[in-house]
Design an enzyme around this catalytic site. Structure first.
Site, PDB file in Angstrom:
ATOM      1  N   SER A 185     -40.099 -40.191 -11.744  1.00  0.00           N
ATOM      2  CA  SER A 185     -40.317 -38.747 -11.644  1.00  0.00           C
ATOM      3  C   SER A 185     -40.211 -38.026 -12.985  1.00  0.00           C
ATOM      4  CB  SER A 185     -39.301 -38.134 -10.674  1.00  0.00           C
ATOM      5  OG  SER A 185     -37.976 -38.312 -11.158  1.00  0.00           O
ATOM      6  N   ALA A 218     -42.178 -37.382  -6.969  1.00  0.00           N
ATOM      7  CA  ALA A 218     -41.981 -38.687  -7.622  1.00  0.00           C
ATOM      8  C   ALA A 218     -43.011 -39.666  -7.076  1.00  0.00           C
ATOM      9  CB  ALA A 218     -40.572 -39.214  -7.361  1.00  0.00           C
ATOM     10  N   CYS A 252     -16.610   1.017  -7.762  1.00  0.00           N
ATOM     11  CA  CYS A 252     -15.662   0.476  -6.783  1.00  0.00           C
ATOM     12  C   CYS A 252     -14.499   1.435  -6.567  1.00  0.00           C
ATOM     13  CB  CYS A 252     -15.167  -0.893  -7.225  1.00  0.00           C
ATOM     14  SG  CYS A 252     -14.219  -0.889  -8.768  1.00  0.00           S
ATOM     15  N   HIS A 272     -15.092  -3.722 -15.649  1.00  0.00           N
ATOM     16  CA  HIS A 272     -16.388  -3.454 -15.024  1.00  0.00           C
ATOM     17  C   HIS A 272     -17.232  -2.583 -15.952  1.00  0.00           C
ATOM     18  CE1 HIS A 272     -14.894  -4.281 -10.632  1.00  0.00           C
ATOM     19  NE2 HIS A 272     -14.659  -5.281 -11.461  1.00  0.00           N
ATOM     20  N   TRP A 297     -41.586 -37.303 -16.626  1.00  0.00           N
ATOM     21  CA  TRP A 297     -41.409 -35.945 -16.106  1.00  0.00           C
ATOM     22  C   TRP A 297     -42.720 -35.476 -15.508  1.00  0.00           C
ATOM     23  CZ3 TRP A 297     -36.607 -34.292 -15.693  1.00  0.00           C
ATOM     24  CH2 TRP A 297     -35.650 -34.767 -16.567  1.00  0.00           C
ATOM     25  N   CYS A 319     -12.950   1.780 -10.324  1.00  0.00           N
ATOM     26  CA  CYS A 319     -13.762   2.393 -11.374  1.00  0.00           C
ATOM     27  C   CYS A 319     -13.973   3.886 -11.123  1.00  0.00           C
ATOM     28  CB  CYS A 319     -15.110   1.691 -11.475  1.00  0.00           C
ATOM     29  SG  CYS A 319     -14.985   0.016 -12.148  1.00  0.00           S
ATOM     30  N   GLU A 355     -18.373   0.489 -15.809  1.00  0.00           N
ATOM     31  CA  GLU A 355     -17.947   1.861 -16.073  1.00  0.00           C
ATOM     32  C   GLU A 355     -16.857   1.909 -17.141  1.00  0.00           C
ATOM     33  OE1 GLU A 355     -18.901   1.574 -11.589  1.00  0.00           O
ATOM     34  OE2 GLU A 355     -18.169   0.286 -13.208  1.00  0.00           O
ATOM     35  N   THR A 397     -35.900 -35.265   1.154  1.00  0.00           N
ATOM     36  CA  THR A 397     -35.226 -35.352   2.460  1.00  0.00           C
ATOM     37  C   THR A 397     -34.330 -34.151   2.694  1.00  0.00           C
ATOM     38  OG1 THR A 397     -35.262 -37.778   2.387  1.00  0.00           O
ATOM     39  CG2 THR A 397     -33.694 -36.746   3.891  1.00  0.00           C
ATOM     40  N   ARG A 418     -28.052 -26.307 -19.466  1.00  0.00           N
ATOM     41  CA  ARG A 418     -28.393 -26.536 -20.868  1.00  0.00           C
ATOM     42  C   ARG A 418     -29.499 -25.545 -21.225  1.00  0.00           C
ATOM     43  NH1 ARG A 418     -28.171 -31.231 -18.123  1.00  0.00           N
ATOM     44  NH2 ARG A 418     -30.435 -31.565 -18.064  1.00  0.00           N
TER      45      ARG A 418
END
Length: 381
Positions: free
Chosen positions: A180, A174, A87, A59, A182, A96, A61, A313, A219
């Site tokens: 659709s 679309a 924690c 963590h 782009w 921690c 700390e 939808t 990506r």
């Protein structure tokens, strides 16, 4: 991973810690994004800093203590600035708060209390019991916003649902013929991958799987992990040949199919499981997928932020069911006229039933605009 660099001169230690926490944005799930800065007792010298690593790793700390040791700095009597309460329980790592006490930290400034019921003030209490001075300082709102999904899962027992849509100025995703690609610009699509990367899972509907055959992976962003994929598929029509199975990660399919007696369904069920899918039957009383129960189930599966990229939808159904917390809208300066609506699944009969959005921020992304808005007062849980 280690901090990119030290804080600039005169930087507030908590703001520095928050900047470090942001470096855990893509790596710490399902743990919260936390940063820690250790300053000398006089507040003039940075002794060590760090942020939370991947689940099972150190963590913030502990990373800061290690950083101080690597620099040859003695932290006894120092002050630790932490963006979330340390924690106090044994999970994938040790407490921690115990590590800070053992290191001789004299004071801890925490931005906000940890909403995890296993902590929830106990970390601060244990520090005080050990003689450490504890203050709750500034930065709480920023830390909570950075960890909105973690807070949602701890408090509401379900993920924070962020609905992302790329659409025209008149709300279409679309043309009527389905074309659709782009509507929005490449910079807007790349920006969307940053929001994918920070999520624990990406949710879509069977219509998108069948119509677009998307990979649904991250990506354009350097990330060590790919979010899980969640498919809403009432009649279990997901093809085992779908491209999304080509990316190594967990795939969950929520369906209304309660048995696999029919030969075709039985064969597809087996084929999907062979591709690594986990199939979960969750019908409601009307025979549709129980969206509320699905979110509770995803909370139990440690999903903090659920990123939705679906068709009109399912978008409309999620909004009408009242399970969307935030809308992330990429709006292109174009008009498509009689086209497919971004929220066609939402059927309203009177205006007071329409979801009301509170805009959080807007930004120009390429030639498009990004609008981020919370549904109602969702962030006040």
């Amino acid at each position: 991973m280690t901090p990119d660099d030290n804080a600039p001169p005169n930087t507030d230690p908590m703001q520095h810690a928050l900047a470090l926490a942001a470096q855990a944005l893509y790596i710490s799930n399902p743990n919260p994004r936390v940063g820690c800065v250790i300053m000398s007792a006089d507040g003039r010298t940075l002794l060590g800093s760090g942020f939370t690593q991947q689940a099972g790793g150190p963590h913030a700390e502990v990373m800061a203590l290690r950083d101080a040791a690597a620099r040859g700095n003695d932290v006894r009597g120092a002050t630790a600035y932490v963006t979330l309460e340390p924690c106090s329980h044994h999970g994938r790592t040790g407490p921690c708060c115990d590590a800070l006490v053992a290191a001789g930290i004299a004071k801890v400034v925490g931005a906000i209390e940890d909403p995890n019921p296993r902590v929830a003030g106990q970390g601060f209490q244990r520090l005080r019991a050990a003689g450490v001075q504890v203050e709750v300082g500034d930065g709480g709102a920023q830390s909570r916003e950075l960890n909105i999904g973690f807070f949602s899962r701890m408090v509401r027992k379900q993920p924070w649902v962020r609905l992302k849509v790329g659409m025209s100025l008149d709300g279409a995703t679309a043309l009527r013929n389905g074309q659709s690609q782009w509507i929005t610009s490449e910079p807007a699509r790349a920006d969307g991958h940053h929001w994918r990367a920070r999520a624990c899972a990406i949710l879509t509907g069977i219509g998108t799987v069948l119509g677009d055959d998307p990979l649904l992976n991250v990506r354009h962003v350097d990330t060590p992990r790919q979010p899980r994929v969640i498919i809403v598929d009432s009649h279990l029509r997901t093809p085992p040949t779908a491209k999304l199975f080509d990316i190594p990660r967990e795939v969950l399919i929520y369906t209304t199919v309660t048995n696999a007696n029919a030969t075709a369904i039985n064969q597809r069920h087996a084929a999907l499981e062979a591709r690594g899918a986990r199939i979960i039957s969750m019908p409601d009383a009307s025979g549709r997928i129980d969206l509320h129960a699905m979110l509770q189930d995803l909370g139990q599966r440690e999903i903090n932020e659920l990123h939705v990229e679906a068709g009109g939808t399912l978008n409309g159904a999620l909004l009408q069911a009242g399970v969307v917390d935030e809308c992330l809208l990429y709006i292109a300066p174009t008009l498509l006229g009689d086209a497919q609506s971004a929220f066609s699944g939402m059927q309203l009969h009177q205006l007071p039933d329409a979801p009301r959005l509170a805009v959080k921020d807007t930004a120009a992304i390429g030639n498009d605009w990004r609008l981020r808005a919370v549904v109602g007062d969702r962030d006040r849980f």
